[in-house]
Design an enzyme around this catalytic site. Structure first.
Site, mmCIF file in Angstrom:
data_model
loop_
_atom_site.group_PDB
_atom_site.id
_atom_site.type_symbol
_atom_site.label_atom_id
_atom_site.label_comp_id
_atom_site.label_asym_id
_atom_site.label_seq_id
_atom_site.Cartn_x
_atom_site.Cartn_y
_atom_site.Cartn_z
ATOM 1 N N GLY A 1 36.652 19.492 -34.034
ATOM 2 C CA GLY A 1 36.412 19.761 -32.612
ATOM 3 C C GLY A 1 37.604 19.358 -31.753
ATOM 4 C CE1 TYR B 1 27.991 16.761 -23.629
ATOM 5 C CE2 TYR B 1 28.572 16.296 -21.365
ATOM 6 C CZ TYR B 1 28.887 16.274 -22.706
ATOM 7 O OH TYR B 1 30.101 15.760 -23.110
HETATM 8 C C1 AKB Z 1 32.199 18.868 -20.530
HETATM 9 O O1 AKB Z 1 32.747 19.457 -19.594
HETATM 10 O O2 AKB Z 1 31.064 19.131 -20.943
HETATM 11 C C2 AKB Z 1 32.934 17.723 -21.188
HETATM 12 C C3 AKB Z 1 32.561 16.411 -20.582
HETATM 13 C C4 AKB Z 1 33.118 16.005 -19.285
HETATM 14 O O3 AKB Z 1 31.818 15.690 -21.164
HETATM 15 N N1 AKB Z 1 34.349 17.944 -21.108
#
Ligand code: AKB
Length: 314
Positions: free
Chosen positions: A11, A139
């Site tokens: 990754g 997320y």
């Molecule tokens: C995203 O944009 O999802 C990542 C992060 C800031 O965790 N680069």
């Protein structure tokens, strides 16, 4: 000498982290794993590993004799928003398997959290280390749960868990995929190939960022830090700079004066960016383990453009 197993080694972070770790600890002491085979041969040992398979993760770590696991495999913010159930299963299932493997084999543990662990009710400027965390993305939910789980494994089982909250990471080696901060990588590629870039993030949207060499050094420094000095363990705020799209364009124009920036905002990624802080405060990382950075926006731009020009010509 450490023996380190890295998940998600192909990754964006992993593909550079393995080189850094091999330099620090020796090529034979770093096991790269990923769900797919590398497209080109890579240095050092490699093993295909699906992080949702806990037994295989345990067996691979045991066979290698790993004493450290760096768990990098995860879906980024925009992709997680598109496939929330898949994101939960991969991000949380993978993390639990990695923590359990570390607990069973008594390994040191690192995993990154993110500025995505914050939400709209978090203070936007100089976001403190310890503050409100009510993210509104899948997320972010994964990252907050992950931070808590890592703390739990430390308090409950005495596992040596450590981690940082990374901002957007910028690199010329591997491109990110499915993140909200990806525009700040794409813009350099397009500046060289097309002389212009259409940003999916709106004018005026500030986000924290860091150049990859600083991010890799931060991982090594935190893992080597004296545990007696760590008041926090996981999810240290770290950042090197914050900028909005116009500022990165201005930095590029110093090298490519004809470069043009236009906007075609993606509402989904914009909503994610709007829910994140503008600038986080890394002072706990500075105080507890000496976090530092070498690249500001202009230094990063100069290096990115130089390295990318060579890469794209090749
Ligand atoms: C995203 O944009 O999802 C990542 C992060 C800031 O965790 N680069």
């Amino acid at each position: 000498m450490k023996k380190i197993m890295v998940t998600g080694a192909l990754g964006q972070i992993g593909s550079e982290l393995i080189g850094k770790l091999q330099k620090e600890y020796g090529e034979e002491n770093v096991l790269s794993t990923d769900i797919r085979q590398p497209l080109e041969p890579i240095a050092g040992p490699f093993q295909v590993l699906d992080v949702t398979d806990g037994k295989m993760m345990h067996d691979v770590a045991k066979d290698f004799g790993a004493d450290t696991i760096m768990h990098m495999a995860a879906l980024l913010s925009a992709k997680a928003e598109a496939e929330p159930l898949f994101a939960w299963n991969l991000n949380m299932g993978g993390l639990m398997n990695a923590l359990e493997t570390a607990r069973e084999l008594n390994m040191q543990f690192f995993t990154p959290s993110s500025i995505g662990a914050f939400g709209p009710s978090t203070p936007k400027l100089n976001t403190p280390q310890d503050t409100l965390q009510r993210p509104t993305t899948m997320y972010g939910v994964n990252k907050v749960a992950g931070e808590l789980l890592c703390d739990y494994y430390f308090h409950r089982f005495g596992l040596d868990t450590r981690g940082v909250r990374f901002p957007g990471l910028i690199s010329y080696v591997a491109q990110p995929g499915g993140g909200t901060t990806d525009y700040a990588v794409d813009i350099y590629y397009k500046a060289i190939t097309d002389g212009k870039y259409e940003s999916f993030i709106a004018e005026g949207t500030c986000m924290d960022m860091m150049y990859m060499p600083d991010a890799l050094q931060a991982i090594v420094d935190l893992m080597e830090a004296d545990p007696g000095k760590l008041m926090h363990r996981n999810a240290f705020n770290v950042t090197a700079m914050c900028f909005e799209p116009g500022e990165i364009a201005a930095s590029i124009k110093k090298h490519i004066p004809e470069f043009e920036l236009t906007y075609n905002v993606d509402p989904i990624r914009q909503a994610i960016a709007d829910s994140w802080p503008d600038h986080i405060d890394p002072s706990a990382a500075v105080a507890e383990w000496g976090f530092k950075t070498s690249y500001d926006l202009d230094a990063m731009t100069a290096d990115m453009l130089e390295k990318l020009k060579k890469k794209l010509k090749a």
